[in-house]
Design an enzyme around this catalytic site. Structure first.
Site, PDB file in Angstrom:
ATOM      1  N   PRO A 174      74.836  77.757 124.276  1.00 34.66           N
ATOM      2  CA  PRO A 174      74.520  76.606 123.446  1.00 34.66           C
ATOM      3  C   PRO A 174      73.038  76.507 123.123  1.00 34.66           C
ATOM      4  O   PRO A 174      72.211  76.345 124.004  1.00 34.66           O
ATOM      5  CB  PRO A 174      74.976  75.411 124.289  1.00 34.66           C
ATOM      6  CG  PRO A 174      75.218  75.922 125.646  1.00 34.66           C
ATOM      7  CD  PRO A 174      75.141  77.399 125.643  1.00 34.66           C
ATOM      8  N   GLU A 175      72.736  76.622 121.862  1.00 37.21           N
ATOM      9  CA  GLU A 175      71.393  76.312 121.385  1.00 37.21           C
ATOM     10  C   GLU A 175      71.522  75.004 120.610  1.00 37.21           C
ATOM     11  O   GLU A 175      72.555  74.338 120.697  1.00 37.21           O
ATOM     12  CB  GLU A 175      70.874  77.464 120.523  1.00 37.21           C
ATOM     13  CG  GLU A 175      70.867  78.798 121.286  1.00 37.21           C
ATOM     14  CD  GLU A 175      70.329  79.973 120.480  1.00 37.21           C
ATOM     15  OE1 GLU A 175      69.566  79.743 119.538  1.00 37.21           O
ATOM     16  OE2 GLU A 175      70.676  81.115 120.805  1.00 37.21           O
TER      17      GLU A 175
ATOM     18  N   HIS B  28      85.430  75.388 138.001  1.00 42.69           N
ATOM     19  CA  HIS B  28      84.094  75.111 137.469  1.00 42.69           C
ATOM     20  C   HIS B  28      83.998  73.804 136.677  1.00 42.69           C
ATOM     21  O   HIS B  28      83.042  73.603 135.948  1.00 42.69           O
ATOM     22  CB  HIS B  28      83.571  76.269 136.603  1.00 42.69           C
ATOM     23  CG  HIS B  28      83.744  77.617 137.237  1.00 42.69           C
ATOM     24  ND1 HIS B  28      83.146  77.954 138.428  1.00 42.69           N
ATOM     25  CD2 HIS B  28      84.456  78.696 136.852  1.00 42.69           C
ATOM     26  CE1 HIS B  28      83.485  79.194 138.741  1.00 42.69           C
ATOM     27  NE2 HIS B  28      84.283  79.659 137.807  1.00 42.69           N
TER      28      HIS B  28
END
Length: 280
Positions: A2-3, A93
DNA sequence: CAATATACCTGGATGC
DNA sequence: TGCATCCAGGTATATT
């Protein structure tokens, strides 16, 4: 990975249904993320409170609670933060689960644990946000991201323009993928020393950054409905990559072969013909 | 002070 | 087939 665009797409997706929802139950794994999950603060300031709105700063999401507290989430590497039916079995997770008053659950899944969750209390929120903001570079869509700023920041630096663009203290939100794509769009060789860019090249950096990020947000936005599914959202921008992950393939623009080199320890892709080293 | 290296972490791909 | 190794990448911290 993710940017800025992926974080923004996530934010826009959550904004469709999260504001006004009250958090009725919180569960978190005992695993430590980049920082320990602040279970006590979550219980005190997020549990029982409603989410007012969600903002983004750099690659961080700021969940503003109606009580004035702010919950900050950084997605790390894995981009799985979404609303899921609370009946969906938990996945490995899943590090944070916020049950909402409409039976949906906000789940943060981060297998590599590079993400983080912070809570700023109503009392400290303002000061913490100011301090946080001061450590981060300018937002690419803000007026501060202009030629004067970039030349002033870049003029004394010998580091490669690609490293410069990825430096979160200079510009917020640009990671490895978009740095590659932006420099291709700007026709600038990734190794060009930041201090040697010509004015026209800085202009190209500004225009290309905004254009590429905007395109990516738009492409990711087309999969917003996937937030309701369990599988995260792939987005569509990857099919538009011009250079990233295209080493040894042909440049769409000139048919020459895309090069792959390592810059600052990161895989770097560029077209030697379309992105010559040139500082006007 | 700027630039570089390293640590953190897991899953998927690759190599033997 | 199975095991080892490498790679991906954001950010904080340490080192040069």
């Amino acid at each position: 990975m993710p940017e800025l665009p992926e974080v923004e797409v996530t934010r826009l997706g959550l904004l469709m249904s999260l504001p006004g929802r009250c958090v009725t139950k919180i569960s978190s794994s005992n695993k430590r993320l980049r920082l320990p999950v602040p279970r006590k603060l979550l219980g005190e300031y997020v549990l029982g409170s409603a989410i007012a709105t969600i903002d983004r700063r750099a690659k961080y999401l700021l969940f503003r609670m109606q009580n004035g507290a702010i919950m900050v989430i950084h997605l790390g590497m894995t981009r799985k933060l979404g609303l899921i039916a609370s009946t969906t079995p938990p996945a490995p997770h899943d590090h944070l689960r916020l049950l909402l008053d409409d039976t949906m659950e906000l789940r943060f899944n981060d297998s590599r644990r590079f993400g983080c969750v912070l809570v700023w209390t109503p009392r400290e929120a303002e000061a913490m946000e100011a301090e946080f903001d001061a450590r981060l570079g300018v937002e690419p869509f803000s007026r501060k991201f202009n030629m004067q700023y970039l030349r002033q920041q870049g003029c004394s630096r010998k580091t490669a323009i690609k490293n410069f663009l990825m430096d979160g203290r200079v510009v917020a939100g640009i990671g490895n993928i978009y740095a590659n794509e932006i420099l291709f769009a700007a026709s600038i060789h990734p190794l060009t020393p930041a201090g040697l860019l010509a004015p026209g090249q800085w202009q190209a950096v500004i225009a290309s950054t905004r254009r590429i990020l905007k395109q990516a947000i738009r492409s990711g936005g087309s999969t917003i409905s996937d937030f309701l599914g369990s599988s995260g959202n792939p987005g569509y921008f990857q099919v538009q990559f011009k250079v990233y992950h295209r080493g040894d393939e042909k440049c769409h623009q000139c048919n020459n072969i895309i090069s792959k080199i390592i810059v600052g320890g990161r895989a770097t892709f560029f077209c030697p013909y379309c992105q010559p080293i040139k500082t006007e």
